[in-house]
Design an enzyme around this catalytic site. Structure first.
Site, PDB file in Angstrom:
ATOM      1  N   ASP A 141       0.843  -1.198   0.000  1.00 21.93           N
ATOM      2  CA  ASP A 141       0.000   0.000   0.000  1.00 21.93           C
ATOM      3  C   ASP A 141       0.879   1.249   0.000  1.00 21.93           C
ATOM      4  OD1 ASP A 141      -2.141  -1.723   0.242  1.00 21.93           O
ATOM      5  OD2 ASP A 141      -2.144  -1.595   2.434  1.00 21.93           O
ATOM      6  N   VAL A 142       0.285   2.363  -0.379  1.00 27.16           N
ATOM      7  CA  VAL A 142       1.062   3.609  -0.478  1.00 27.16           C
ATOM      8  C   VAL A 142       1.698   3.993   0.867  1.00 27.16           C
ATOM      9  CG1 VAL A 142      -0.909   5.185  -0.131  1.00 27.16           C
ATOM     10  CG2 VAL A 142       1.043   5.925  -1.516  1.00 27.16           C
TER      11      VAL A 142
END
Ligand code: URA
Length: 227
Positions: free
Chosen positions: A101-102
């Protein structure tokens, strides 16, 4: 390989510009200047303006993903993890093994070999991935992760997600899984009443981040990942 394919593959020029590139630059092998775009070359022995071209059939990299980068080639908001690659690697088309995920940091594997990425991420391979999650709280239900919890994947299908290893050190929990579904670690902790404040992947197969710093990368051999 033909020189026109080589030069375009390594992003020195475009297909239509190969001829003029060969006119404007001294492109040669160990013996002679290359002027014909159709010339067959040995990709490991090419010089452009007397600089040896860096070439490898396959390159595998481990990279320490910082926060704020996406594991996609293009995104409207965040830069791609691939933008961290500097020369000579920026000339190669890397594929990304799996997704972080970012806001997740840690170990990612990139490869120019799509088949290798496919193998590495295939569920049947059961490659172990270890994360350290910082949680808002640790509930007594956390041990249930070792038996498995039922959670949803990205298509809303329910599956059993299981921790193979769990170690709780106050709010820092080390967890190993051999699956790799959408938001899996965060959803597993959520299922036992914990929110993940920070998530970092520290290991894939046998490979650890070791001395790598955020944003750094280095070449690895396939064998460094597998047992
Ligand atoms: N699981 C998650 O929830 N997020 C990641 O980035 C990786 C695994």
């Amino acid at each position: 390989m033909r020189i026109d394919k080589y030069l375009t593959q390594l992003k020195y020029t475009t297909r239509s510009q190969v001829k003029s590139f060969l006119k404007m630059h001294l492109v040669r092998d160990e013996n002679a200047k290359i002027t014909d775009p159709k010339s067959k070359i040995n990709p490991y022995h090419i010089y452009i303006d007397d600089q040896k071209v860096f070439y490898k059939d396959e390159i595998n990299l481990m990279i320490y993903k910082p926060k704020g980068y996406v594991c996609a080639t293009i995104d409207n908001v965040y830069p791609s993890i691939l933008t961290l690659l500097k020369q000579p690697y920026h000339r190669f088309d890397f594929k990304i093994a799996g997704r972080l995920d970012v806001d997740t940091t840690g170990l990612l594997i990139l490869s120019t070999n799509g088949q290798f990425i496919h193998e590495l991420t295939h569920p049947n391979k059961h490659v172990h991935k270890t994360y350290v999650a910082t949680l808002d709280q640790v509930t007594k239900d956390i041990e249930k992760l070792l038996d498995g919890v039922m959670i949803k994947d990205d298509k809303q299908n329910i599956y059993k997600a299981k921790a193979l290893y769990l170690n709780v050190e106050k709010q820092d929990v080390t967890i190993t899984i051999d699956q790799g579904k959408y938001h899996q670690v965060k959803r597993m902790f959520k299922a036992v009443g914990c929110n993940v404040l920070q998530l970092k992947r520290i290991k894939i197969g046998n490979l650890t981040l070791n001395t790598l710093q955020k944003g750094e990368y280095k070449e690895i051999r396939r064998e460094e990942i597998y047992d």
